[in-house]
Design an enzyme around this catalytic site. Sequence first.
Site, PDB file in Angstrom:
ATOM      1  CG  HIS A  30      -9.286  36.204  43.881  1.00 54.46           C
ATOM      2  ND1 HIS A  30     -10.114  37.013  44.605  1.00 54.46           N
ATOM      3  CD2 HIS A  30      -8.624  35.460  44.815  1.00 54.46           C
ATOM      4  CE1 HIS A  30      -9.971  36.783  45.894  1.00 54.46           C
ATOM      5  NE2 HIS A  30      -9.064  35.831  46.053  1.00 54.46           N
ATOM      6  NE  ARG A  54     -10.464  38.752  50.452  1.00 50.81           N
ATOM      7  CZ  ARG A  54      -9.903  37.553  50.296  1.00 50.81           C
ATOM      8  NH1 ARG A  54      -8.924  37.386  49.427  1.00 50.81           N
ATOM      9  NH2 ARG A  54     -10.351  36.506  50.963  1.00 50.81           N
TER      10      ARG A  54
HETATM   11  P1  NDP Z   1      -2.682  36.603  58.722  1.00 49.83           P
HETATM   12  O1  NDP Z   1      -3.888  36.933  59.518  1.00 49.83           O
HETATM   13  O2  NDP Z   1      -1.912  35.388  59.072  1.00 49.83           O
HETATM   14  O3  NDP Z   1      -1.647  37.836  58.790  1.00 49.83           O
HETATM   15  C1  NDP Z   1      -2.056  39.147  58.632  1.00 49.83           C
HETATM   16  C2  NDP Z   1      -0.850  40.065  58.773  1.00 49.83           C
HETATM   17  O4  NDP Z   1      -1.252  41.392  58.456  1.00 49.83           O
HETATM   18  C3  NDP Z   1      -0.288  40.106  60.202  1.00 49.83           C
HETATM   19  O5  NDP Z   1       1.116  40.180  60.182  1.00 49.83           O
HETATM   20  C4  NDP Z   1      -0.873  41.405  60.747  1.00 49.83           C
HETATM   21  O6  NDP Z   1      -0.088  42.037  61.773  1.00 49.83           O
HETATM   22  C5  NDP Z   1      -0.868  42.264  59.508  1.00 49.83           C
HETATM   23  N1  NDP Z   1      -1.828  43.359  59.656  1.00 49.83           N
HETATM   24  C6  NDP Z   1      -3.157  43.298  59.862  1.00 49.83           C
HETATM   25  N2  NDP Z   1      -3.680  44.533  59.982  1.00 49.83           N
HETATM   26  C7  NDP Z   1      -2.644  45.388  59.828  1.00 49.83           C
HETATM   27  C8  NDP Z   1      -2.534  46.799  59.877  1.00 49.83           C
HETATM   28  N3  NDP Z   1      -3.603  47.581  60.098  1.00 49.83           N
HETATM   29  N4  NDP Z   1      -1.323  47.354  59.697  1.00 49.83           N
HETATM   30  C9  NDP Z   1      -0.219  46.594  59.491  1.00 49.83           C
HETATM   31  N5  NDP Z   1      -0.265  45.226  59.442  1.00 49.83           N
HETATM   32  C10 NDP Z   1      -1.457  44.644  59.625  1.00 49.83           C
HETATM   33  O7  NDP Z   1      -3.128  36.587  57.210  1.00 49.83           O
HETATM   34  P2  NDP Z   1      -2.612  35.648  56.025  1.00 49.83           P
HETATM   35  O8  NDP Z   1      -1.171  35.893  55.858  1.00 49.83           O
HETATM   36  O9  NDP Z   1      -3.032  34.249  56.236  1.00 49.83           O
HETATM   37  O10 NDP Z   1      -3.462  36.186  54.781  1.00 49.83           O
HETATM   38  C11 NDP Z   1      -3.419  37.531  54.358  1.00 49.83           C
HETATM   39  C12 NDP Z   1      -4.516  37.796  53.345  1.00 49.83           C
HETATM   40  O11 NDP Z   1      -4.217  37.213  52.085  1.00 49.83           O
HETATM   41  C13 NDP Z   1      -5.895  37.211  53.668  1.00 49.83           C
HETATM   42  O12 NDP Z   1      -6.567  37.994  54.630  1.00 49.83           O
HETATM   43  C14 NDP Z   1      -6.575  37.212  52.320  1.00 49.83           C
HETATM   44  O13 NDP Z   1      -7.296  38.418  52.144  1.00 49.83           O
HETATM   45  C15 NDP Z   1      -5.423  37.163  51.328  1.00 49.83           C
HETATM   46  N6  NDP Z   1      -5.455  35.934  50.512  1.00 49.83           N
HETATM   47  C16 NDP Z   1      -5.519  36.049  49.154  1.00 49.83           C
HETATM   48  C17 NDP Z   1      -5.525  34.924  48.355  1.00 49.83           C
HETATM   49  C18 NDP Z   1      -5.537  35.015  46.867  1.00 49.83           C
HETATM   50  O14 NDP Z   1      -5.679  33.989  46.187  1.00 49.83           O
HETATM   51  N7  NDP Z   1      -5.350  36.173  46.264  1.00 49.83           N
HETATM   52  C19 NDP Z   1      -5.474  33.573  48.950  1.00 49.83           C
HETATM   53  C20 NDP Z   1      -5.391  33.569  50.374  1.00 49.83           C
HETATM   54  C21 NDP Z   1      -5.392  34.717  51.125  1.00 49.83           C
HETATM   55  P3  NDP Z   1       0.189  41.317  63.169  1.00 49.83           P
HETATM   56  O15 NDP Z   1       1.160  40.187  62.866  1.00 49.83           O
HETATM   57  O16 NDP Z   1       0.815  42.388  63.968  1.00 49.83           O
HETATM   58  O17 NDP Z   1      -1.122  40.826  63.684  1.00 49.83           O
HETATM   59  C1  OXD Z   2      -8.717  33.300  50.220  1.00 56.10           C
HETATM   60  C2  OXD Z   2      -8.751  33.581  48.782  1.00 56.10           C
HETATM   61  O1  OXD Z   2      -8.958  34.212  51.023  1.00 56.10           O
HETATM   62  O2  OXD Z   2      -8.680  32.629  47.968  1.00 56.10           O
HETATM   63  O3  OXD Z   2      -8.461  32.142  50.576  1.00 56.10           O
HETATM   64  O4  OXD Z   2      -8.818  34.740  48.388  1.00 56.10           O
END
Ligand code: NDP
Ligand code: OXD
Length: 315
Positions: free
Chosen positions: A278, A230
Amino acid sequence: MTLVLHLADFNERRWADGFAAALPGRKVVTRADQYDPAEVEYIFIWKPKPDAFEGLVNLKAVLSLGAGVDALLRHPALPQGVPIVRFMDEDLTQRMSDYVLAEVTRHHRLGTRFKRDQAARRWVQLYPAPAWDANVGVMGLGQLGMDAIRHLKVFGYKLRGWSRTPKDVEGVEVFHGAEQFEAFLNGTDILVNLLPLTPETHGILNYDTFSKLRRDGLDGEGPVVINAARGGHQREADIVRALDDGTLKAASLDVFEVEPLPRDSPLWGRDDVYITPHIAAASSERTGVRYFSRVIKDHETGKPLPNVVDPGRGY
Ligand code: NDP
Ligand code: OXD
């Protein structure tokens, strides 16, 4: 059952036709249609407008087209206690891993250095180190981070990962929590951000973070950052400053503080910044309809909802 679509930037009618075909016998409407909001049990949503939830008093679930739900969770009228299901499937995950692999290999192979040599018509035989000499640090070990790691492993990179809670991942040096963040950064050459945007992670890609990355990796060219999560994670002024003073060698950015990225952003004109609009992992209509129609059908038969967001945690 009524499903309403609220998809800013997407062709709602086309998606609605897809859902209507996948959910025979159910009512599927768009914002442009006449319907009674009290009949709506599911809302399928992306970039919610202020009136998104008006009159939806009988909602059973909010279905998020985005895998990231930060905008939804910030919505002042988000109905409390209604589960939020986020999109997550192998098509989206594979696309994200494709993006990460493309950008990591670009930087490990010193793409910026050779691009500059080409522009200057300069022949310098600098041999990029093998992948196992490049330390890739993945922030976020969730659905996307873990899949990226699975792909990067095949390429031979030395991997480290950082999450909120402790993890045990074979072949990966793992770190967790704020207290281990610096140690994670200290050994990282290529920093990949796949965190959700939460109050804790907002602005985490800042100058202080960049200055803690390993300096002598990547053939001494300097560390790089890749942000595919993001725009709220990054401070763009800090990226520019870090690139200008050599704290960072390059940056690959798929997301921005303001999207679309304003035409006057200094990022556009730089040869050490790789911009994509994006698109790292777009959710496709085919897979979105397939996933969410299955979610609705299963829920109707009493099965639990998958990939439910924890609003307290923020992801
Ligand atoms: P998940 O919810 O599956 O995983 C999130 C990970 O981040 C977990 O390992 C979590 O830790 C870790 N995390 C959260 N908060 C913290 C923190 N404060 N400190 C350290 N680690 C932290 O998310 P996804 O992998 O599915 O997706 C990640 C992000 O990718 C989405 O939220 C979205 O914003 C972005 N995205 C972007 C896209 C694009 O096209 N650019 C497309 C799709 C998604 P823990 O395992 O310990 O809970
Ligand atoms: C998502 C994205 O969050 O596309 O799926 O950014």
